[in-house]
Design a protein around this motif. Structure first.
Motif, PDB file in Angstrom:
ATOM      1  N   SER A 130       0.847  -1.193   0.000  1.00  0.00           N
ATOM      2  CA  SER A 130       0.000   0.000   0.000  1.00  0.00           C
ATOM      3  C   SER A 130       0.885   1.247   0.000  1.00  0.00           C
ATOM      4  O   SER A 130       2.072   1.176   0.342  1.00  0.00           O
ATOM      5  N   LEU A 131       0.276   2.347  -0.379  1.00  0.00           N
ATOM      6  CA  LEU A 131       0.975   3.632  -0.381  1.00  0.00           C
ATOM      7  C   LEU A 131       0.875   4.235   1.017  1.00  0.00           C
ATOM      8  O   LEU A 131      -0.237   4.436   1.532  1.00  0.00           O
ATOM      9  N   ARG A 132       2.032   4.517   1.615  1.00  0.00           N
ATOM     10  CA  ARG A 132       2.025   5.120   2.951  1.00  0.00           C
ATOM     11  C   ARG A 132       1.401   6.513   2.875  1.00  0.00           C
ATOM     12  O   ARG A 132       1.618   7.232   1.914  1.00  0.00           O
ATOM     13  N   SER A 133       0.659   6.882   3.895  1.00  0.00           N
ATOM     14  CA  SER A 133      -0.087   8.150   3.846  1.00  0.00           C
ATOM     15  C   SER A 133       0.786   9.355   4.183  1.00  0.00           C
ATOM     16  O   SER A 133       0.368  10.489   4.018  1.00  0.00           O
ATOM     17  N   THR A 134       1.992   9.113   4.668  1.00  0.00           N
ATOM     18  CA  THR A 134       2.903  10.218   4.975  1.00  0.00           C
ATOM     19  C   THR A 134       4.205  10.031   4.206  1.00  0.00           C
ATOM     20  O   THR A 134       4.551   8.910   3.815  1.00  0.00           O
ATOM     21  N   LEU A 135       4.939  11.126   4.029  1.00  0.00           N
ATOM     22  CA  LEU A 135       6.197  11.062   3.301  1.00  0.00           C
ATOM     23  C   LEU A 135       7.278  10.367   4.122  1.00  0.00           C
ATOM     24  O   LEU A 135       7.289  10.460   5.356  1.00  0.00           O
ATOM     25  N   VAL A 136       8.178   9.694   3.428  1.00  0.00           N
ATOM     26  CA  VAL A 136       9.408   9.199   4.054  1.00  0.00           C
ATOM     27  C   VAL A 136      10.515  10.102   3.520  1.00  0.00           C
ATOM     28  O   VAL A 136      10.908   9.981   2.358  1.00  0.00           O
ATOM     29  N   GLY A 137      10.972  11.031   4.345  1.00  0.00           N
ATOM     30  CA  GLY A 137      11.879  12.063   3.825  1.00  0.00           C
ATOM     31  C   GLY A 137      11.133  12.852   2.756  1.00  0.00           C
ATOM     32  O   GLY A 137      10.012  13.311   2.984  1.00  0.00           O
ATOM     33  N   PRO A 138      11.723  12.965   1.551  1.00  0.00           N
ATOM     34  CA  PRO A 138      11.046  13.717   0.503  1.00  0.00           C
ATOM     35  C   PRO A 138      10.246  12.835  -0.461  1.00  0.00           C
ATOM     36  O   PRO A 138       9.856  13.285  -1.520  1.00  0.00           O
ATOM     37  N   ARG A 139      10.014  11.567  -0.113  1.00  0.00           N
ATOM     38  CA  ARG A 139       9.470  10.627  -1.113  1.00  0.00           C
ATOM     39  C   ARG A 139       8.197   9.937  -0.647  1.00  0.00           C
ATOM     40  O   ARG A 139       7.949   9.778   0.554  1.00  0.00           O
ATOM     41  N   LEU A 140       7.411   9.470  -1.623  1.00  0.00           N
ATOM     42  CA  LEU A 140       6.239   8.641  -1.363  1.00  0.00           C
ATOM     43  C   LEU A 140       6.690   7.185  -1.314  1.00  0.00           C
ATOM     44  O   LEU A 140       7.343   6.697  -2.239  1.00  0.00           O
ATOM     45  N   SER A 141       6.304   6.507  -0.251  1.00  0.00           N
ATOM     46  CA  SER A 141       6.841   5.171   0.021  1.00  0.00           C
ATOM     47  C   SER A 141       5.765   4.106  -0.153  1.00  0.00           C
ATOM     48  O   SER A 141       4.592   4.307   0.173  1.00  0.00           O
ATOM     49  N   ASP A 186       8.910  -0.582   4.377  1.00  0.00           N
ATOM     50  CA  ASP A 186       8.941   0.032   3.045  1.00  0.00           C
ATOM     51  C   ASP A 186       9.766  -0.834   2.093  1.00  0.00           C
ATOM     52  O   ASP A 186      10.785  -1.410   2.479  1.00  0.00           O
ATOM     53  N   ILE A 187       9.287  -0.917   0.842  1.00  0.00           N
ATOM     54  CA  ILE A 187       9.978  -1.753  -0.158  1.00  0.00           C
ATOM     55  C   ILE A 187      10.555  -0.910  -1.295  1.00  0.00           C
ATOM     56  O   ILE A 187      11.232  -1.437  -2.178  1.00  0.00           O
ATOM     57  N   GLY A 188      10.308   0.387  -1.284  1.00  0.00           N
ATOM     58  CA  GLY A 188      10.827   1.266  -2.341  1.00  0.00           C
ATOM     59  C   GLY A 188       9.988   2.519  -2.427  1.00  0.00           C
ATOM     60  O   GLY A 188       8.962   2.649  -1.737  1.00  0.00           O
ATOM     61  N   SER A 196      -3.838   0.760  -2.667  1.00  0.00           N
ATOM     62  CA  SER A 196      -3.246  -0.509  -2.248  1.00  0.00           C
ATOM     63  C   SER A 196      -3.246  -1.473  -3.429  1.00  0.00           C
ATOM     64  O   SER A 196      -3.975  -1.293  -4.409  1.00  0.00           O
ATOM     65  N   GLY A 197      -2.431  -2.501  -3.326  1.00  0.00           N
ATOM     66  CA  GLY A 197      -2.326  -3.444  -4.437  1.00  0.00           C
ATOM     67  C   GLY A 197      -1.332  -4.532  -4.120  1.00  0.00           C
ATOM     68  O   GLY A 197      -1.255  -4.984  -2.976  1.00  0.00           O
ATOM     69  N   GLU A 198      -0.550  -4.933  -5.142  1.00  0.00           N
ATOM     70  CA  GLU A 198       0.364  -6.048  -4.923  1.00  0.00           C
ATOM     71  C   GLU A 198       1.590  -5.914  -5.826  1.00  0.00           C
ATOM     72  O   GLU A 198       1.579  -5.208  -6.833  1.00  0.00           O
ATOM     73  N   VAL A 199       2.634  -6.629  -5.401  1.00  0.00           N
ATOM     74  CA  VAL A 199       3.831  -6.743  -6.237  1.00  0.00           C
ATOM     75  C   VAL A 199       3.471  -7.610  -7.443  1.00  0.00           C
ATOM     76  O   VAL A 199       2.881  -8.676  -7.299  1.00  0.00           O
ATOM     77  N   LEU A 239       0.160  12.201  -6.137  1.00  0.00           N
ATOM     78  CA  LEU A 239      -0.643  11.365  -5.237  1.00  0.00           C
ATOM     79  C   LEU A 239      -0.677  11.933  -3.819  1.00  0.00           C
ATOM     80  O   LEU A 239      -1.576  11.625  -3.044  1.00  0.00           O
ATOM     81  N   LEU A 240       0.303  12.779  -3.498  1.00  0.00           N
ATOM     82  CA  LEU A 240       0.282  13.449  -2.197  1.00  0.00           C
ATOM     83  C   LEU A 240      -0.996  14.283  -2.053  1.00  0.00           C
ATOM     84  O   LEU A 240      -1.606  14.331  -0.980  1.00  0.00           O
ATOM     85  N   VAL A 241      -1.376  14.932  -3.148  1.00  0.00           N
ATOM     86  CA  VAL A 241      -2.625  15.694  -3.153  1.00  0.00           C
ATOM     87  C   VAL A 241      -3.818  14.748  -3.008  1.00  0.00           C
ATOM     88  O   VAL A 241      -4.774  15.035  -2.289  1.00  0.00           O
ATOM     89  N   CYS A 242      -3.744  13.618  -3.665  1.00  0.00           N
ATOM     90  CA  CYS A 242      -4.848  12.657  -3.612  1.00  0.00           C
ATOM     91  C   CYS A 242      -4.995  12.101  -2.190  1.00  0.00           C
ATOM     92  O   CYS A 242      -6.111  11.934  -1.694  1.00  0.00           O
ATOM     93  N   LEU A 243      -3.853  11.818  -1.544  1.00  0.00           N
ATOM     94  CA  LEU A 243      -3.899  11.362  -0.148  1.00  0.00           C
ATOM     95  C   LEU A 243      -4.554  12.423   0.719  1.00  0.00           C
ATOM     96  O   LEU A 243      -5.362  12.125   1.599  1.00  0.00           O
ATOM     97  N   LYS A 244      -4.195  13.689   0.467  1.00  0.00           N
ATOM     98  CA  LYS A 244      -4.771  14.803   1.228  1.00  0.00           C
ATOM     99  C   LYS A 244      -6.284  14.851   1.040  1.00  0.00           C
ATOM    100  O   LYS A 244      -7.024  15.191   1.964  1.00  0.00           O
ATOM    101  N   ARG A 245      -6.734  14.492  -0.173  1.00  0.00           N
ATOM    102  CA  ARG A 245      -8.165  14.495  -0.454  1.00  0.00           C
ATOM    103  C   ARG A 245      -8.868  13.265   0.098  1.00  0.00           C
ATOM    104  O   ARG A 245     -10.089  13.144  -0.022  1.00  0.00           O
ATOM    105  N   GLY A 246      -8.100  12.319   0.649  1.00  0.00           N
ATOM    106  CA  GLY A 246      -8.728  11.160   1.273  1.00  0.00           C
ATOM    107  C   GLY A 246      -8.670   9.880   0.462  1.00  0.00           C
ATOM    108  O   GLY A 246      -9.209   8.842   0.881  1.00  0.00           O
ATOM    109  N   PHE A 247      -8.063   9.930  -0.713  1.00  0.00           N
ATOM    110  CA  PHE A 247      -7.908   8.695  -1.489  1.00  0.00           C
ATOM    111  C   PHE A 247      -6.864   7.804  -0.809  1.00  0.00           C
ATOM    112  O   PHE A 247      -5.933   8.306  -0.170  1.00  0.00           O
ATOM    113  N   THR A 248      -7.010   6.500  -0.963  1.00  0.00           N
ATOM    114  CA  THR A 248      -5.974   5.562  -0.518  1.00  0.00           C
ATOM    115  C   THR A 248      -5.645   4.623  -1.686  1.00  0.00           C
ATOM    116  O   THR A 248      -6.446   4.480  -2.615  1.00  0.00           O
TER     117      THR A 248
END
Lengths: 130, 446
Positions: free
Chosen positions: A66-77, A85-87, A107-110, A96-105
């Motif tokens: 899944s996409l973490r809802s907060t930044l890891v340093g300057p990046r989306l994790s 974190d895997i990358g 998730s998925g799979e490798v 997507l930072l804006v989308c997270l702010k709007r409440g979107f989430t």
């Protein structure tokens, strides 16, 4: 031969208009870029991720992420279900930072992974509208 | 800190945007883009506009609906419809636009209207978009105020001579690396930008398209830069105006780097939508992000002059007998953004059926030698050309980033589809990937 436009200016914003409803919630898939599934994304910095450092390998295809809802340093994790974190997402997905702010989430799979040349992971993400 | 109360000064246009694969789009542009941005931010503003009379009703109605507190026509344009036809909305390369009948545009300025507007409100900032009206007359009027004056001088290559009319320093002068002012008058040299504009302004903002933006502050050495937020966009029309408006507004709330970062992110969102309400929702969300997140966010930072260090090997059947239009388009776009496209056949020569073996070997070695001087390979799949495919393979083995422009969707082989960093039929996507890979190459060298 005919004109291709309506021949007038677009409808103007109405005064006193309420805050817009998220388009994704109305099923208008494709018009709002937050409401799009993201397929076959190649992650960055896989070799430096917590997962790789802990296991000396890459997560196998099918691993839930899944996409973490907060930044890891300057990046989306991207994280596994237990929060490792895997990358990072490439920076062109920073919107997507804006989308997270709007409440979107998201998730998925490798979908695939390899250590053949350098550690690499590809994932699919599906959105959930707020 | 004073309350931010801006006034826009500039022309109103009709933007007619034609993008391949999309329906044409028409709306009011010019300073209406900045008005639209202030509407998104919920900031009331003054709207001192110049336009042909036929646009008056629509311009004034829309400005008021965007939240203008005062609207005045300060100049009337005649003999020109103020219609701009944009033929390539994304600025993949040279932005092809047609400003209809521009050479015969005449402006009848109404200085008393501007005087009344200035007198009636306590504007904290004036944001001017010069062009189509006498700038010196407007600056003369503003010289008596204490407001901060900002000017986007992109579209007036000869505006430098008018700047002293303000009789004080501008708060900011803004220009882009795409502008004629930068490319010709300032010799496409950021150092000359500082030399020529620095004496006139406390801040000089240089916007560098997909390579980020940087700020020069009077009294300091060096630039303050932020990365560009690259993402899928719909258009690039009015995006710079959005950037300016957000930057000027956010400087009243945040320090310069955060203001730049908000402006960059908001402009990228502005470019992603034509629809007002969708754009507003997205840009509003940007402005709600915490400043510590947004100013540290990764992105593409590739200063104009640094791009000359990136040689891009264009692998393609670049032969006399082949229609090379997609290759030409890519080469032009890369040169437009100040990269160095290298075309081996043009540089080293073309083998002929009657060329000797020695000559053919010399050409092959020269091409491989050129590849060794390049940092990125961009292949153009015009047909299944063995030379192109071999060069792709060699570059991959050398760990070079390989980008494949596949205008006819020919790529099927799994080595070809899976090993390059990108295979795309879309030129804009390819150019964007060049920015991303070039920034990585330069970062790895640092």
């Amino acid at each position: 031969m005919g004109s291709t436009t309506s021949g007038k200016f677009p409808d103007y914003p109405r005064s006193g208009q309420k805050k817009d409803e998220p388009e994704g919630s109305g099923g208008r898939r494709g018009t709002d870029k937050c409401a799009r599934d993201l397929l076959n994304i190649s992650l960055e910095e896989v070799g430096r991720s917590t997962f790789f450092r802990a296991h000396s390998t890459v997560p196998v295809a099918g691993t839930a992420v899944s996409l973490r809802s907060t930044l890891v340093g300057p990046r989306l994790s991207i994280d596994t279900q237990d929060g490792q974190d895997i990358g990072f997402l490439p920076t062109e997905y920073n919107y997507l930072l804006v989308c997270l702010k709007r409440g979107f989430t998201y998730s998925g799979e490798v979908t695939s992974s390899s250590q053949l040349r350098v550690p690499s992971v590809r994932i699919n993400l599906r959105y959930s509208a707020p | 800190m004073t309350t931010f109360c801006p006034c826009l000064i500039g022309q109103v246009f009709v933007d007619f945007v034609i993008s391949p694969g999309s329906a044409p789009m028409m709306r009011l542009g010019g300073i209406m883009h900045a008005a639209r941005t202030f509407w998104v931010m919920g900031i009331p503003f003054g709207f001192a506009y110049v336009a042909p009379d036929y646009l008056r009703l629509d311009a004034e109605t829309l400005a008021a609906q965007y939240g203008a507190s005062q609207v005045r026509q300060i100049g009337t344009i005649s003999r020109c419809p103020n219609v701009v036809i944009v033929g390539e909305g994304k600025e993949t390369g040279t932005q092809r636009y047609e400003y209809l009948l521009r050479e015969q545009s005449q402006c009848d300025l109404h200085p008393e209207a501007l005087t009344e507007m200035v007198a009636a409100s306590d504007f904290s900032d004036f944001l001017i978009f010069p062009g189509g009206f006498p700038l010196s007359s407007v600056l003369e009027k503003l010289s008596s105020t204490a407001a901060d004056v900002h000017a986007d001088i992109n579209f007036v290559a000869d505006s430098l001579q008018d700047l002293p009319t303000l009789r004080r320093k501008f708060a900011s002068l803004i220009l882009s690396t795409s502008s004629e002012l930068f490319l010709t008058k300032l010799g496409a040299d950021p150092h000359r930008v500082i030399q020529e504009l620095g004496p006139h302004s406390k801040l000089v903002l240089l916007k560098e398209n997909r390579g980020g933006s940087r700020l020069f502050r009077s009294g300091e050495t060096g630039w303050l830069g932020v990365a560009a937020q690259i993402r899928p966009i719909l258009h690039s029309v009015g995006v710079g105006d959005c950037f300016n408006s957000v930057f000027v507004a956010q400087r009243h709330l945040h320090h310069d780097k955060a203001a730049l970062a908000y402006a960059s992110f908001a402009a990228a969102e502005y470019a992603s939508y034509f629809d007002d309400s969708a754009m507003k929702q997205s840009v509003s969300a940007v402005l709600e992000l915490p400043p510590e997140d947004i100013q540290n966010l990764g992105g593409v930072q590739l200063p104009w002059e640094e791009r000359r260090k990136i040689n891009i090997y264009l692998a393609a059947p670049d032969f006399d007998s082949v229609d090379t239009e997609p290759l030409e388009a890519l080469a032009d776009a890369l040169a437009y953004h100040n990269f160095v496209p290298r075309r081996p056949v043009q540089e080293n020569g073309q083998s002929r059926p009657d060329s000797t073996k020695t000559e053919k070997l010399r050409l092959a070695e020269a091409d491989l030698g050129l590849l060794g001087h390049c940092q990125i390979l961009a292949a153009v799949l015009l047909y299944d050309d063995p030379g192109t495919l071999i060069e792709i393979g060699i570059a991959l083995e050398r760990q070079m980033p390989v980008i494949v422009f596949d205008p006819f969707n020919r790529a099927e082989n799994l080595m070809l589809t899976e090993l390059p960093v990108l295979v795309s039929p879309d030129l804009d996507t390819v150019v964007t990937e060049v920015f991303i890979q070039a920034a990585k190459v330069l970062n790895a060298k640092r």
